[in-house]
Scaffold this motif. Sequence first.
Motif, mmCIF file in Angstrom:
data_model
loop_
_atom_site.group_PDB
_atom_site.id
_atom_site.type_symbol
_atom_site.label_atom_id
_atom_site.label_comp_id
_atom_site.label_asym_id
_atom_site.label_seq_id
_atom_site.Cartn_x
_atom_site.Cartn_y
_atom_site.Cartn_z
ATOM 1 N N ARG A 1 0.870 -1.180 0.000
ATOM 2 C CA ARG A 1 0.000 0.000 0.000
ATOM 3 C C ARG A 1 0.897 1.217 0.000
ATOM 4 N NH1 ARG A 1 -5.198 -2.015 2.289
ATOM 5 N NH2 ARG A 1 -4.636 -3.989 3.258
ATOM 6 N N GLU B 1 -2.768 0.271 -4.198
ATOM 7 C CA GLU B 1 -2.702 -0.962 -3.436
ATOM 8 C C GLU B 1 -2.573 -2.117 -4.418
ATOM 9 O OE1 GLU B 1 -5.974 -1.170 -0.667
ATOM 10 O OE2 GLU B 1 -5.320 0.675 0.318
ATOM 11 N N ARG C 1 -4.171 8.833 5.325
ATOM 12 C CA ARG C 1 -4.626 7.455 5.499
ATOM 13 C C ARG C 1 -4.902 7.150 6.973
ATOM 14 N NH1 ARG C 1 -2.787 1.714 5.093
ATOM 15 N NH2 ARG C 1 -0.569 2.161 5.154
#
Lengths: 472, 472
Positions: free
Chosen positions: A220, A293, A327
């Motif tokens: 990620r 991702e 995030r």
Amino acid sequence: MVGAENVLVDDAARLARATGLSYLDLLRRRSPTADFPVPDAVVLPADPDEVQAVLEACVRHDVGVVPFGGGTSVVGGVAALRGGKTAVIALDLVRLDALVSVDAESRIAVLQAGVRGPEAERLLGGHGLTLGHIPQSFERATIGGFAATRSAGQASSGYGRFEDMVTGVRLATPRGEWKLGVAPASAAGPDLRQLAVGSEGTLGVITEVALRVRPQPPVRRYEGYALPGWAAGAAAVRDLAQHHALADVTRLSDVDETEVSLALNAGLKTTALRRYLAARGVRRPCFLIVGWEGTAHDVALRRRETARRLKAAGAVRVGKALGESWRHGRFAGPRQRDALLDRGVCVETLETAAYWSNVDELRDDVRAALTASLGRAIVMCHISHAYETGASLYFTVLTARDGSDPIGQWQRAKAAACEAISGLGTISHHHAVGVDHAPYLAAEIGSLGVEVLRAAKSVVDPTGILNPGKLV
Amino acid sequence: MVGAENVLVDDAARLARATGLSYLDLLRRRSPTADFPVPDAVVLPADPDEVQAVLEACVRHDVGVVPFGGGTSVVGGVAALRGGKTAVIALDLVRLDALVSVDAESRIAVLQAGVRGPEAERLLGGHGLTLGHIPQSFERATIGGFAATRSAGQASSGYGRFEDMVTGVRLATPRGEWKLGVAPASAAGPDLRQLAVGSEGTLGVITEVALRVRPQPPVRRYEGYALPGWAAGAAAVRDLAQHHALADVTRLSDVDETEVSLALNAGLKTTALRRYLAARGVRRPCFLIVGWEGTAHDVALRRRETARRLKAAGAVRVGKALGESWRHGRFAGPRQRDALLDRGVCVETLETAAYWSNVDELRDDVRAALTASLGRAIVMCHISHAYETGASLYFTVLTARDGSDPIGQWQRAKAAACEAISGLGTISHHHAVGVDHAPYLAAEIGSLGVEVLRAAKSVVDPTGILNPGKLV
């Protein structure tokens, strides 16, 4: 039929399922005098068969049924309206919490409606799989709710909207079970899955959803860019979308939202960053969060392509810290509202989507409508989801709360925003219709569209017990 | 209201709009004794307003209306059934032939329903754009027909199915005009565009379609691979689909279809090719056609990725000749049928789609059902469209025609194939329902689904004039 211990009639249980989490819901719950409907009972079935049995009993006794998942609706979708029925129950689906099956070859998993976001990921993770559906409501919201409201996650550019993931739906209806979805695509008439998805509990209680899943991504990678102003930023996102070079997460803040990020983000060395950007021609920055991702190979390949296009669009790379900070804070927004409410702030969000040629006008009009209604206010906006033909716009509004009429203050502002949206974009890109957006639905799908939905409802729910007063 | 010259009542005009192009349609048209319904008149409106006016007149006079585009239906979709009405007209939309508007920024073009495939590409080409929708019916079929039947083009892996391209629909209905589609995506209730798309003329006459378009690709690259058998071929296509590495066209023939290609394709040096493949371990080859369209940069990037995965799957590159030969012959299939019919051959195609875990069983079952019904027959199959969760299967059947009962011969075989499909896959992946598949619809969408479609129809078409006897 569900066991006496799964029928709750105490005030705390009923109150907990009486509202969603909109600003108005929070206000009403804080007010000693606010009047809002509360379900007469909470019923917790264990499985699809019990849901079916409960619906049949509710038909017999003319009781309204409000399906309840995570209770994160911000449009009144779980309001305990009784619509002329003798009583109304909240049908809490929390016990439908199973991963029913995994078809690894077809990359399909069947999950029950009450499974919450993190639990869905945990269950799928046991098979090395992920759903990749991460809306801001992720921590509380459920699979059934995602389907009922046509949810879109923050990584929708990569994983698709929730309706893109749905391969099949199992619904309990007063007329019996209804199952849809036998193939990835079909020309066997209209796609009725797309009628069930977004039906908001009015066409049946979604009990199971078959979903396209993917392998858990080993890598990620999130990072930030800055673009020189809104027009350049929106053009860059459009370029990515139209060249199939979107990152899985692609989120562009306007100048106002970026300024707030710069002011609040402790992880950024703001003065140095401003100087760095200005030296590269970015004086009024718009932050762009991009995240990929997948396998290391795929992430590297796609990241290179996105970066190449962003560079050509005048974007300046800010680095990983900005992406990672977004995030890690991605679910914080709703939690911060309580603290702001304590401080006398009116804080709410609203969202829409439009074709690219309408995006700028729509943003201007909604900002103008909110400001005209609220007076001094901070109105921030970001593009959270982009498509070849258009994008979503997500607004966050902060202003001083009107102490004498806080509910009216927001209702007027929201109505002004909805009027500005109607005709230029959709009344909701991913929050659904519920009660709040129902007055604007006919303008969007036509009075014939509303009649068609009502006709569909009278087939599956002839006595009208399902989620009275929502959608149509 | 359309001008006397646009109402045709001569036999030739009526007969030309009486059927589609299925094998049974061709047989019936060749037979001096076959009995099939013919419209009482052909009406050719000029624009959406005239379509609307014609519908209102037909309601007043209780006349059935069969919308007619290219007339390429292979499921009885344009059969002139009158469903108890006093008369029935074919509403030929050929004069709705305009490119209404182009929104280059949003990459959306609005085309009228009567525009045929090549003309759509010509009109869009004037703006440097393409739709990229190239089904086998491309040369004759129309924009309205593509939408009404949920068509899928041969390049659907790259450009999407037709429903993926539709951003908006304008329908004429007996209750007035109905317009849908204000944003690329929405959570404002169920997506009613997906109810209009696939409605096969039963929920309104589609007069205009707003479509996502793309720049014309400067580079088109088609080539062929061979895979060692069906299982390896299907696994390779699945791997491409699940890793987002599908070429825009991805088409896998089974061993039988490949053998026919090898026998008939004059451009291939067959003996040398067999030897070349056998030396590389491919003894029972399955041909895979892959084609990319786009900029040189994008095609190179994507082709490299596809090639890398195909090589890992044991595929042997056959080269450009195979790809180009497929591309140049891509519309020939339907034209060859007349010559085969002249030679006493029974030739027809049918198609379905299923999730990957059902694909092999479905192929086996359909082949077995066809062979059991027809006796000696060539049954070929290919995957023409692939998805993360499954694929389509397209069957071509050739056998000696039963001279005494050719129609019954195929009806029995088709029924056997449909029974084999029902439960494992969809009754149609891109040919629609029409008359032929209607008996199998309830098994796929539930009796509730059929009732919901009927209820929707009674809203927009209360007297039931629209395409009687189709879909539901």
